[in-house]
Design an enzyme around this catalytic site. Structure first.
Site, PDB file in Angstrom:
ATOM      1  CD  GLU A   1     -25.160 -25.941 -19.555  1.00 41.53           C
ATOM      2  OE1 GLU A   1     -25.488 -24.963 -20.267  1.00 41.53           O
ATOM      3  OE2 GLU A   1     -24.684 -27.007 -20.018  1.00 41.53           O
TER       4      GLU A   1
ATOM      5  CD  GLU B   1     -18.083 -28.676 -16.779  1.00 39.39           C
ATOM      6  OE1 GLU B   1     -16.947 -28.274 -17.033  1.00 39.39           O
ATOM      7  OE2 GLU B   1     -19.062 -27.911 -16.671  1.00 39.39           O
TER       8      GLU B   1
ATOM      9  CG  HIS C   1     -19.016 -26.338 -20.067  1.00 38.87           C
ATOM     10  ND1 HIS C   1     -19.631 -27.147 -19.135  1.00 38.87           N
ATOM     11  CD2 HIS C   1     -19.856 -26.263 -21.130  1.00 38.87           C
ATOM     12  CE1 HIS C   1     -20.810 -27.531 -19.613  1.00 38.87           C
ATOM     13  NE2 HIS C   1     -20.965 -27.019 -20.822  1.00 38.87           N
TER      14      HIS C   1
ATOM     15  CD  GLN D   1     -26.824 -31.293 -23.304  1.00 40.68           C
ATOM     16  OE1 GLN D   1     -27.046 -31.198 -22.100  1.00 40.68           O
ATOM     17  NE2 GLN D   1     -25.857 -30.637 -23.891  1.00 40.68           N
TER      18      GLN D   1
ATOM     19  CG  ASP E   1     -28.716 -23.334 -20.460  1.00 41.61           C
ATOM     20  OD1 ASP E   1     -29.926 -23.464 -20.643  1.00 41.61           O
ATOM     21  OD2 ASP E   1     -27.847 -23.797 -21.232  1.00 41.61           O
TER      22      ASP E   1
ATOM     23  NE  ARG F   1     -25.676 -31.223 -18.108  1.00 39.52           N
ATOM     24  CZ  ARG F   1     -25.340 -30.097 -18.705  1.00 39.52           C
ATOM     25  NH1 ARG F   1     -25.504 -29.948 -20.029  1.00 39.52           N
ATOM     26  NH2 ARG F   1     -24.855 -29.097 -18.017  1.00 39.52           N
TER      27      ARG F   1
ATOM     28  CD  GLU G   1     -24.873 -20.795 -19.935  1.00 36.54           C
ATOM     29  OE1 GLU G   1     -25.053 -19.852 -20.739  1.00 36.54           O
ATOM     30  OE2 GLU G   1     -25.165 -21.973 -20.199  1.00 36.54           O
TER      31      GLU G   1
ATOM     32  CB  THR H   1     -33.140 -19.982 -19.263  1.00 35.62           C
ATOM     33  OG1 THR H   1     -33.085 -20.982 -20.278  1.00 35.62           O
ATOM     34  CG2 THR H   1     -31.796 -19.316 -19.128  1.00 35.62           C
TER      35      THR H   1
ATOM     36  CG  ASP I   1     -26.787 -21.201 -23.620  1.00 30.73           C
ATOM     37  OD1 ASP I   1     -26.248 -20.259 -23.006  1.00 30.73           O
ATOM     38  OD2 ASP I   1     -26.653 -22.390 -23.269  1.00 30.73           O
TER      39      ASP I   1
ATOM     40  CE  LYS J   1     -28.006 -27.395 -22.827  1.00 29.91           C
ATOM     41  NZ  LYS J   1     -27.015 -26.972 -21.829  1.00 29.91           N
TER      42      LYS J   1
HETATM   43 MN    MN Z   1     -25.784 -23.408 -21.607  1.00 30.39          MN
END
Ligand code: MN
Length: 426
Positions: free
Chosen positions: A200, A365, A134, A241, A234, A238, A202, A258, A127, A254
């Site tokens: 996420e 975000e 972002h 992370q 994804d 948080r 993507e 996915t 990834d 992560k």
């Molecule tokens: Mn990602």
């Protein structure tokens, strides 16, 4: 390029995600979800059973059968000439003026009568972090505005090696991960369900041709190696992370899941939608320079539906053209050290956020780290995902009178497993 008309009327409707211009590749089972799997091509409101066509002697691409396993990896390994050959054969056979309609028609099955599975076996999953908006937003929240973009960011597509084992097809439930977290005002970390579960938005690039160990590839060669694209969520924890990511990057935050959309949309179908990466702020080193436009104009959106809600709320709209680095650049960078790439490797683009607040591709975000909660159309508030929430990604490229769709990329959050929350209990 205009719509290529088919003798199948449903494929010619302007809103249909699967016109003859598209021909995406998926894998399906009939009747029972755990029955045998077959390779299929979406056309209109049907899937063409190419496994059955091959078994009956209508497809000859190699000496060995390539559609016997309900997995597109065997076909990918044949390389770009075979990819082009299959597409041409499908367009001829399914086209309006086809002389072979009587051969093809018995192999069409309604999309309502099948269950979709992973379209290919993910060999390895990497990834990236190649969206500038972002990276700037997340960097500002995690490290402050002055240190938002790491010093390497404008010089190379940053990535981490993810897990292939937890890449799942759309519709698979997502169990909230347990993990180790530490609030900033706490002295010690704790173990338990993530309280800041996120998405996420993507795109995923599917590598179809490999590269040799020790052998770099150019961006042009990398582009040739890419078989197609999928939508990719994804899922990210948080809080896990933030505590674990320095200095080696994301790990458990992560690794738990996915989700990808069920159809591989080929590079050939996306060809008319090529667009360029934005102007470079710093000139790239020669091995990363692109020979032509390597991104695609693909409209993307994410929506959220709480458990039992009558409708979903659109969270954001963005476009794949927002990326700073293309998948071809990421692949060239990946193989640049001599790392061998193999058929079935999956490359996540990185979260695709635009410049405006309504184009941000993650809740982190959108709610600015949870400080600005969203109000859903049901009146509920969200900072991060709650159990029972269903998130769906959608995407399409808009052609002249037709659309190239991906099929939806969806998943519902299930409660965490209550494992040793208060200490070791087993
Ligand atoms: Mn990602």
């Amino acid at each position: 390029m205009p719509l290529i008309k088919s003798w199948l009327p449903s494929a010619n409707v302007p809103e249909c995600p699967f016109p003859l211009n598209n021909l995406p590749y998926g894998c399906f089972s009939k009747h029972e979800a755990d029955g045998p799997r077959y390779n299929g091509v979406a056309i209109g409101d049907c899937v063409l059973d190419v496994s059955a066509m091959e078994a009956d002697g209508h497809v000859e691409l190699s000496l060995l059968p390539v559609f016997a396993n309900g997995d597109w990896c065997d076909f990918m390994k044949l390389g770009p000439d075979a990819w082009g050959e299959l597409r041409e054969w499908l367009i001829r056979g399914l086209g309006e003026t086809s002389l072979e309609r009587a051969i093809f028609e018995p192999y069409l099955i309604s999309l309502r009568d099948i269950t979709l599975h992973m379209p290919f076996t993910v060999n390895e999953y990497t990834d990236f972090y190649a969206g500038r908006h972002h990276a700037t937003n997340v960097g500002t929240m995690f490290r402050g505005a002055e240190n938002a973009l790491p010093p390497n960011w404008l010089h190379m597509p940053i990535g981490y090696n993810g897990r292939a084992s937890s890449v799942v097809v759309s519709g698979t439930d997502i169990v909230r991960p347990n993990g180790q977290t530490k609030a900033q005002d706490e002295v010690l970390p704790k173990w338990g369900p993530s309280e800041r579960l996120d998405i996420e938005l993507e795109m995923g690039a599917v590598v179809g041709s490999g590269s040799k160990l020790g052998q770099p590839v150019s961006v042009a060669e990398a582009n040739e190696m890419i078989f197609g694209y999928v939508l990719l969520n994804d899922w990210s924890a948080r809080d896990i992370q933030a505590w674990e990511y320095q200095p080696l990057g994301p790990f458990q935050a992560k690794a738990f899941a996915t989700t990808i959309s069920p159809w591989i949309v080929t590079k050939a179908a996306l060809e008319p939608f090529r667009t360029s990466t934005p102007k470079r702020e710093m000139e790239l080193l020669p091995y990363l320079r692109e020979p032509g436009p390597m991104l695609y104009d693909i409209e993307l959106s994410a929506s959220l539906k709480p458990e039992g809600a009558a409708r979903s709320t659109r969270l954001c709209r963005t476009n794949y053209g927002e990326m700073y680095y293309s998948a071809a650049q990421q692949l060239a960078h990946h193989a640049g050290s001599g790392c061998a790439m193999r058929p079935g490797d999956l490359l996540g683009s990185g979260t695709i956020s635009g410049a405006t607040k309504d184009s941000r591709g993650s809740l982190l975000e959108m709610t600015w780290g949870g400080q600005e909660p969203l109000t859903l159309e049901t009146g509920e508030m969200r900072r991060f995902l709650e159990d029972g929430d269903t998130v769906t990604l959608d995407g399409y490229a808009q052609g002249d009178g037709y659309r190239i769709g991906f099929g939806e990329c969806t998943g519902t959050i299930l409660p965490a497993v209550n494992f040793a929350r208060e200490g070791v209990e087993r």
